[in-house]
Design an enzyme around this catalytic site. Structure first.
Site, mmCIF file in Angstrom:
data_model
loop_
_atom_site.group_PDB
_atom_site.id
_atom_site.type_symbol
_atom_site.label_atom_id
_atom_site.label_comp_id
_atom_site.label_asym_id
_atom_site.label_seq_id
_atom_site.Cartn_x
_atom_site.Cartn_y
_atom_site.Cartn_z
ATOM 1 N N ASP A 9 2.523 -11.047 3.032
ATOM 2 C CA ASP A 9 2.278 -11.060 1.573
ATOM 3 C C ASP A 9 2.623 -12.373 0.868
ATOM 4 O OD1 ASP A 9 1.697 -8.444 2.209
ATOM 5 O OD2 ASP A 9 3.244 -7.543 0.958
ATOM 6 N N ASP A 47 -1.120 -7.618 0.165
ATOM 7 C CA ASP A 47 -0.997 -6.468 -0.732
ATOM 8 C C ASP A 47 -2.301 -6.388 -1.529
ATOM 9 O OD1 ASP A 47 0.978 -4.524 -1.092
ATOM 10 O OD2 ASP A 47 1.725 -5.424 -2.942
ATOM 11 N N HIS A 49 -3.908 -3.772 -4.114
ATOM 12 C CA HIS A 49 -3.871 -2.532 -4.887
ATOM 13 C C HIS A 49 -5.104 -2.368 -5.776
ATOM 14 C CE1 HIS A 49 0.181 -1.811 -3.641
ATOM 15 N NE2 HIS A 49 0.688 -2.839 -4.285
ATOM 16 N N HIS A 53 -2.805 1.594 -9.771
ATOM 17 C CA HIS A 53 -2.115 2.134 -8.585
ATOM 18 C C HIS A 53 -0.905 2.967 -9.004
ATOM 19 C CE1 HIS A 53 0.139 2.187 -4.763
ATOM 20 N NE2 HIS A 53 -1.068 2.107 -4.218
ATOM 21 N N LYS A 107 -3.176 -3.976 2.724
ATOM 22 C CA LYS A 107 -2.402 -2.742 2.630
ATOM 23 C C LYS A 107 -2.177 -2.383 1.171
ATOM 24 C CE LYS A 107 1.925 -5.296 3.264
ATOM 25 N NZ LYS A 107 2.595 -5.008 2.005
ATOM 26 N N CYS A 152 8.847 -5.621 1.966
ATOM 27 C CA CYS A 152 7.738 -5.592 2.918
ATOM 28 C C CYS A 152 8.082 -6.221 4.266
ATOM 29 C CB CYS A 152 6.504 -6.234 2.298
ATOM 30 S SG CYS A 152 5.903 -5.291 0.868
#
Length: 198
Positions: A9, A47, A49, A53, A107, A152
């Site tokens: 990330d 990341d 989203h 979210h 993800k 993370c």
């Protein structure tokens, strides 16, 4: 080669000036690039989203970022809106050598569940597919770098260790958030799991 470098990330929203900035997050980029140049295999996580979210504080009336809520899958930190799909904040840091990556794994794209780990959603059962990718390529020794150490990076490293990979975290190429002692807990948990911290 059985070694892989997993870069967690390294995105604009987690760097200074971003929506969920990690202090000095951008300072690790040159070192990460140097490490990628030496690695046999490189995986980047991102990341990713959807807007609205469920982990965003903006979706919970009367709640503020960094507060905790109980989700169907367990406790969840509420975050500022960040890394929204296609946004500048979700893009990798401009100085990161992304063309070195063999795989970019996105993800957190399921609206109702967050995903800290590169291996599982936060229910700790829904897989991302990374384990299968690594195993089919014979990549059994993993090095982790990136953001944030205590979320993370740690969740990914701990899952990798549970799955039987040999795991090392390059702490000098990570930066953390440290929310209510989360950094010390994450480091203790990783040590207890037999993860090498360097």
């Amino acid at each position: 080669m059985s070694h892989a470098l997993i870069v967690i990330d390294l995105q604009n929203d987690f760097c200074p000036g971003g929506a969920l900035a990690v202090a000095e997050g951008d300072q690790i980029v040159p070192g990460v690039n140097a490490r990628m140049a030496e690695a046999a295999a490189v995986i980047l996580t991102q990341d990713w989203h959807p807007a609205g979210h469920s982990s965003f504080a903006s979706q919970h009336a009367g709640r503020a970022p960094m507060q905790m809520v109980d989700m169907p899958y367990g406790p969840q930190v509420l975050w500022p809106d960040h890394c929204v799909q296609g946004s500048y904040g979700a893009a990798f840091h401009a100085d990161l050598t992304t063309d070195r990556a063999d795989l970019i794994l996105r993800k957190g794209f399921r609206r109702q569940i967050d995903s800290y780990s590169a291996f599982f959603e936060n229910d700790q059962t829904t897989p991302t597919g990374l384990e299968g990718y690594l195993r089919t390529r014979g990549l059994t020794e993993l090095e982790f770098v990136g953001l944030a150490t205590d979320f993370c990076v740690a969740w990914s490293a701990l899952d990798a260790a549970k799955l039987g990979f040999k795991v090392r975290v390059l702490t000098t190429l990570c930066r953390g958030i440290d929310l209510d002692g989360s950094m010390a807990r994450a480091l203790d948990d990783m040590r207890a799991a037999g993860i090498e911290l360097v």
